[in-house]
Design a protein around this motif. Structure first.
Motif, mmCIF file in Angstrom:
data_model
loop_
_atom_site.group_PDB
_atom_site.id
_atom_site.type_symbol
_atom_site.label_atom_id
_atom_site.label_comp_id
_atom_site.label_asym_id
_atom_site.label_seq_id
_atom_site.Cartn_x
_atom_site.Cartn_y
_atom_site.Cartn_z
ATOM 1 N N GLU A 1 0.644 -13.678 -17.304
ATOM 2 C CA GLU A 1 1.440 -13.261 -15.940
ATOM 3 C C GLU A 1 1.720 -13.870 -14.681
ATOM 4 N N ARG A 2 0.344 -15.821 -14.845
ATOM 5 C CA ARG A 2 1.052 -16.385 -14.159
ATOM 6 C C ARG A 2 1.960 -17.373 -14.543
ATOM 7 N N LEU A 3 2.536 -17.329 -16.370
ATOM 8 C CA LEU A 3 2.493 -18.389 -16.555
ATOM 9 C C LEU A 3 4.342 -17.526 -17.274
ATOM 10 N N ALA A 4 4.673 -16.363 -17.055
ATOM 11 C CA ALA A 4 5.795 -15.787 -17.554
ATOM 12 C C ALA A 4 6.026 -15.982 -16.257
ATOM 13 N N ALA A 5 5.589 -15.821 -15.050
ATOM 14 C CA ALA A 5 6.441 -16.110 -13.678
ATOM 15 C C ALA A 5 6.585 -17.491 -13.320
ATOM 16 N N LEU A 6 6.047 -18.267 -14.069
ATOM 17 C CA LEU A 6 6.708 -19.884 -13.835
ATOM 18 C C LEU A 6 7.668 -20.446 -14.935
ATOM 19 N N ASN A 7 7.711 -19.340 -15.597
ATOM 20 C CA ASN A 7 8.853 -19.601 -16.968
ATOM 21 C C ASN A 7 10.374 -18.344 -16.168
ATOM 22 N N LEU A 8 10.277 -18.255 -15.167
ATOM 23 C CA LEU A 8 11.293 -17.495 -14.787
ATOM 24 C C LEU A 8 11.066 -17.652 -13.587
ATOM 25 N N ASN A 9 10.978 -18.678 -12.713
ATOM 26 C CA ASN A 9 10.838 -19.154 -11.719
ATOM 27 C C ASN A 9 11.947 -20.445 -11.984
ATOM 28 N N THR A 10 10.996 -21.321 -13.048
ATOM 29 C CA THR A 10 11.994 -22.263 -13.795
ATOM 30 C C THR A 10 12.381 -22.225 -13.971
ATOM 31 N N ALA A 11 13.233 -20.699 -14.496
ATOM 32 C CA ALA A 11 14.451 -20.843 -15.532
ATOM 33 C C ALA A 11 15.595 -20.943 -14.802
ATOM 34 N N ARG A 12 15.157 -19.804 -13.625
ATOM 35 C CA ARG A 12 16.080 -19.742 -12.022
ATOM 36 C C ARG A 12 16.277 -20.533 -12.057
ATOM 37 N N SER A 13 15.567 -21.566 -11.352
ATOM 38 C CA SER A 13 16.231 -23.244 -10.680
ATOM 39 C C SER A 13 16.688 -23.950 -11.824
ATOM 40 N N ILE A 14 16.918 -24.109 -12.863
ATOM 41 C CA ILE A 14 17.426 -25.203 -14.292
ATOM 42 C C ILE A 14 18.822 -24.691 -13.352
ATOM 43 N N LEU A 15 18.652 -23.298 -13.855
ATOM 44 C CA LEU A 15 20.863 -22.586 -13.403
ATOM 45 C C LEU A 15 21.439 -22.745 -11.836
ATOM 46 N N GLU A 16 20.290 -22.499 -11.485
ATOM 47 C CA GLU A 16 21.010 -23.335 -9.605
ATOM 48 C C GLU A 16 20.972 -24.575 -9.954
ATOM 49 N N ASP A 17 20.555 -25.509 -10.179
ATOM 50 C CA ASP A 17 20.837 -27.217 -10.453
ATOM 51 C C ASP A 17 21.494 -27.635 -11.334
ATOM 52 N N SER A 18 21.240 -26.454 -12.466
ATOM 53 C CA SER A 18 22.372 -26.865 -13.126
ATOM 54 C C SER A 18 24.500 -27.019 -12.886
ATOM 55 N N ILE A 19 24.339 -25.305 -11.930
ATOM 56 C CA ILE A 19 25.672 -25.344 -11.718
ATOM 57 C C ILE A 19 25.851 -26.011 -10.111
ATOM 58 N N ALA A 20 24.803 -26.854 -9.199
ATOM 59 C CA ALA A 20 24.754 -27.729 -8.259
ATOM 60 C C ALA A 20 25.535 -28.836 -8.956
ATOM 61 N N ASN A 21 24.925 -29.172 -9.790
ATOM 62 C CA ASN A 21 25.008 -30.436 -10.781
ATOM 63 C C ASN A 21 26.480 -30.324 -11.339
ATOM 64 N N SER A 22 27.063 -29.549 -11.889
ATOM 65 C CA SER A 22 28.139 -29.624 -13.037
ATOM 66 C C SER A 22 29.317 -29.415 -11.332
ATOM 67 N N LYS A 23 29.054 -28.563 -10.068
ATOM 68 C CA LYS A 23 29.765 -28.727 -9.007
ATOM 69 C C LYS A 23 29.923 -30.140 -8.781
ATOM 70 N N ALA A 24 29.293 -30.810 -8.652
ATOM 71 C CA ALA A 24 29.094 -31.977 -7.685
ATOM 72 C C ALA A 24 29.896 -33.076 -9.427
ATOM 73 N N LEU A 25 29.385 -33.278 -10.418
ATOM 74 C CA LEU A 25 29.627 -34.110 -12.006
ATOM 75 C C LEU A 25 31.031 -34.009 -11.211
ATOM 76 N N LEU A 26 31.974 -32.227 -11.606
ATOM 77 C CA LEU A 26 33.292 -32.299 -11.586
ATOM 78 C C LEU A 26 34.538 -32.821 -10.726
ATOM 79 N N GLY A 27 33.067 -33.217 -9.126
ATOM 80 C CA GLY A 27 34.130 -33.861 -7.881
ATOM 81 C C GLY A 27 34.397 -34.786 -7.715
#
Length: 186
Positions: A31-57
């Protein structure tokens, strides 16, 4: 080995409780590992979007290179933190299982000693040598188990120290590389 049905039932109940404890420990770690994976996936997605916007700018190539260098470091640090968290979850799960196994071995030794004592009392004269030999063999096996257990713990501690050192070295190397890349871009 069991003198009464009550002893047999008590042993079975203890075994079922041990299995339930083991299952609960495994599920808690999963359960702890699944929560970690979910939180990490969410964080990676948010960071990817922010990084893409920054690079495109980025307005020019130098700004693009500078942004890439500065965006790489947090990603590596997050990857290191993720791996550290996975390692901690696995280590804690292994530690809980080890404690459970040690408890079971201690209980088994206690029961075996009790059975041997009862057998020695009802054994024919002269069999105390055989009983003493069995007890000596059990003591030697327990001593060997303790030595192996201590060695395994030492190996785990050394591995943990090496992982920590490698992690710190990786973070420092990426940090230095990002700073050097940012200076070149400027």
């Amino acid at each position: 080995m069991f003198a009464t049905p009550e002893q047999f039932a008590a042993t079975n109940k203890a075994n079922v409780e041990t299995l339930l404890t083991l299952a609960n420990n495994v599920f808690a770690s999963a359960e702890r590992l699944a929560a970690l994976n979910l939180n990490t996936a969410r964080s990676i997605l948010e960071d990817s979007i922010a990084n893409s916007k920054a690079l495109l700018g980025a307005k020019d190539v130098q700004e693009l290179v500078s942004l890439q260098a500065t965006l790489a470091q947090p990603l590596v640090e997050k990857a290191v933190a993720y791996n550290r968290s996975v390692y901690e979850i696995a280590s804690q799960g292994q530690e809980e299982v080890s404690k459970l196994v040690e408890t079971q071995i201690a209980e088994l030794n206690k029961n075996l000693s009790s059975v041997l004592d009862k057998a020695a009392k009802s054994a024919p004269a002269g069999s105390d040598v055989a009983v003493a030999a069995v007890k000596s063999a059990i003591a030697a096996a327990n001593s060997a188990y303790d030595s192996v257990s201590k060695a395994a713990k030492q190996v785990a501690e050394i591995a943990e120290a090496n992982v920590a050192a490698a992690t710190n070295a990786t973070v420092k190397a990426v940090s230095a590389s990002a700073k050097a890349g940012a200076k070149k871009a400027a």
